[in-house]
Design a protein around this motif. Structure first.
Motif, short mmCIF file in Angstrom:
data_model
loop_
_atom_site.label_atom_id
_atom_site.label_comp_id
_atom_site.label_asym_id
_atom_site.label_seq_id
_atom_site.Cartn_x
_atom_site.Cartn_y
_atom_site.Cartn_z
N ARG A 66 0.90 -0.65 -0.14
CA ARG A 66 -0.22 0.34 0.16
C ARG A 66 0.92 1.51 0.25
N GLU A 67 1.68 1.22 0.67
CA GLU A 67 2.79 2.13 0.60
C GLU A 67 3.59 2.81 -0.07
N ARG A 68 4.34 1.51 -1.27
CA ARG A 68 4.21 2.19 -2.55
C ARG A 68 3.46 2.39 -3.25
N LEU A 69 2.36 2.06 -3.29
CA LEU A 69 1.35 2.07 -4.97
C LEU A 69 1.05 3.38 -3.71
N ILE A 70 0.45 4.30 -3.15
CA ILE A 70 0.64 5.84 -2.27
C ILE A 70 1.23 6.93 -2.96
N HIS A 71 3.25 5.93 -2.44
CA HIS A 71 3.99 7.41 -3.01
C HIS A 71 3.60 7.27 -4.56
N LEU A 72 3.57 5.81 -5.31
CA LEU A 72 3.32 5.71 -7.23
C LEU A 72 2.30 7.31 -6.96
N LYS A 82 -5.92 -4.91 -5.11
CA LYS A 82 -6.61 -5.34 -4.10
C LYS A 82 -5.99 -3.45 -3.24
N GLU A 83 -5.33 -2.99 -3.67
CA GLU A 83 -4.97 -1.92 -3.21
C GLU A 83 -5.32 -0.92 -3.45
N LEU A 84 -5.85 -0.51 -4.86
CA LEU A 84 -6.72 0.06 -5.60
C LEU A 84 -8.15 0.02 -4.63
N LYS A 85 -8.81 -1.33 -4.44
CA LYS A 85 -10.03 -0.84 -4.14
C LYS A 85 -9.99 -0.81 -2.84
N GLY A 86 -8.72 -0.70 -1.75
CA GLY A 86 -9.27 -0.58 -0.50
C GLY A 86 -9.08 0.85 -0.09
N LEU A 87 -8.28 1.96 -1.36
CA LEU A 87 -8.01 2.98 -0.84
C LEU A 87 -9.42 3.90 -1.57
N LEU A 135 1.13 9.64 -5.55
CA LEU A 135 1.40 11.66 -5.20
C LEU A 135 2.66 11.55 -5.98
N ASN A 136 3.52 10.76 -6.35
CA ASN A 136 4.38 11.08 -7.48
C ASN A 136 3.59 11.14 -8.74
N LEU A 137 2.77 10.22 -9.19
CA LEU A 137 2.22 10.38 -10.84
C LEU A 137 1.52 12.43 -10.97
N ALA A 138 0.43 12.33 -9.56
CA ALA A 138 -0.57 13.69 -8.96
C ALA A 138 0.39 15.00 -8.86
N GLU A 139 2.14 14.58 -8.59
CA GLU A 139 2.99 15.78 -7.98
C GLU A 139 3.19 16.11 -9.82
N ARG A 140 3.31 14.89 -10.82
CA ARG A 140 3.95 15.57 -11.42
C ARG A 140 2.93 15.57 -12.68
N TYR A 141 2.74 14.45 -13.08
CA TYR A 141 1.24 15.14 -14.35
C TYR A 141 -0.44 14.97 -13.44
N GLY A 142 -0.21 15.63 -12.71
CA GLY A 142 -1.55 15.96 -12.03
C GLY A 142 -2.68 17.20 -13.35
N SER A 143 -3.83 17.09 -12.26
CA SER A 143 -4.26 18.02 -13.20
C SER A 143 -5.94 18.32 -12.35
N ILE A 144 -5.58 19.84 -11.72
CA ILE A 144 -6.99 19.83 -10.95
C ILE A 144 -8.26 19.70 -11.57
N LEU A 147 -4.52 11.46 1.97
CA LEU A 147 -3.86 9.92 1.47
C LEU A 147 -2.73 10.60 1.76
N LYS A 148 -1.55 11.78 1.31
CA LYS A 148 -0.03 12.06 1.96
C LYS A 148 -0.21 11.39 3.63
N THR A 149 -1.11 11.96 4.81
CA THR A 149 -1.29 11.51 5.95
C THR A 149 -0.29 10.26 6.21
N LEU A 150 -1.59 8.87 5.04
CA LEU A 150 -0.89 7.68 5.25
C LEU A 150 0.74 7.00 5.42
N VAL A 151 1.05 7.77 4.13
CA VAL A 151 3.14 7.77 4.29
C VAL A 151 3.64 8.93 4.81
N GLN A 152 4.80 8.65 5.37
CA GLN A 152 5.92 9.18 5.08
C GLN A 152 6.02 9.75 3.53
#
Length: 268
Positions: A156-162, A202-207, A164-173, A228-233
């Motif tokens: 789950r931590e690996r997926l959340i980091h991915l 499984k992790e996508l479904k959980g989130l 967050l980084n995709l959102a920071e790099r390529y996301g649109s509001i 989402l950021k609070t779930l990981v460092q």
């Protein structure tokens, strides 16, 4: 974001974090040889096993690497490159072919500089290799940091980091949240994170059940990014910093290269 047709080769090379360190005549040679090329979504930028004829500088767009297997599987991952970053740098210096395809995931504009022009300049001014080596060392360090964190992170931590980084790099509001519209499949995410497709699902479904994200048809919307950021460092992808030479380093100092200060009006 600027339109692809608003980019100017002279300006881009004059203000580039590496090429602005070149003497004026060398920059003029680069400007004279360089050209801009535009790619549509899904178009190949470079084929696997090709000896790259050009150094590539990203202007706009998103590029993925794709690796096809004989059994039909296709593994993909973003290059994480942004405006000013360089592709095929290692292959330019080693003369080896690239091991995968580079493919435009969105409409993409690139500056192409003939490899031989770069190599001719570096043959006459070998001290200018230092900035390139500095960038390659930063990339290697970033990959090592990434891999070390991946060893101790749960799925789950690996997926959340991915995400967050995709959102920071390529996301649109959007009205719903931060949209990641890259058409990334679960198979692609499993390759990026070295996890099984079942774990990704499984992790996508959980989130999704927690109301943190929404995903469908290859798009993901982060509904509550702060939660989402609070779930990981937060561990940023260090290899994103690929073209930034904003400060001097021991390598650059040893080569006698100073980092010039850009005019305050310059906005990369």
């Amino acid at each position: 974001m600027r339109s692809p047709h608003q980019f100017n080769i002279h300006h881009e090379i004059e203000q580039h974090s590496i090429f602005r360190l070149f003497p004026p005549r060398a920059r003029e040679a680069l400007i004279a040889a360089a050209f801009i090329k535009h790619y549509r979504r899904g178009q190949k930028v470079m084929d696997a096993n090709e000896d790259p004829p050009h150094l590539i500088i990203v202007l706009t767009g998103i590029i993925f690497v794709e690796l096809a297997y004989p059994d039909g599987r296709k593994l993909t991952s973003p290059t994480w490159d942004q405006h000013g970053d360089m592709l095929a740098l290692i292959q330019i210096f080693t003369g080896t072919p690239i091991p995968w395809d580079f493919v435009a995931r969105t409409q993409t504009s690139l500056i192409l500089i003939p490899k031989q022009v770069i190599l001719n300049i570096l043959a006459k001014l070998p001290q200018l290799m230092a900035p390139f080596m500095n960038v390659l060392c930063e990339r290697l360090h970033g990959m090592a940091v990434q891999n070390s964190h991946a060893l101790i992170q749960r799925p789950r931590e690996r997926l959340i980091h991915l995400l967050l980084n995709l959102a920071e790099r390529y996301g649109s509001i959007t009205a719903e949240g931060t949209l990641i519209d890259l058409r990334i499949s679960q198979d692609e995410m499993s390759f990026m994170l070295s996890l099984s497709r079942q774990s990704i699902n499984k992790e996508l479904k959980g989130l999704s059940e927690q109301g943190l994200i929404q995903h469908a048809y290859g798009t993901i919307t982060i509904l509550q990014i702060e939660a989402l950021k609070t779930l990981v460092q937060k561990i940023p992808y260090p290899l994103m910093q690929q073209s930034g030479l904003g400060k001097s380093t021991p390598l650059l100092q040893a080569a006698g290269i100073e980092i010039p200060v850009l005019p305050q009006a310059f906005n990369p």
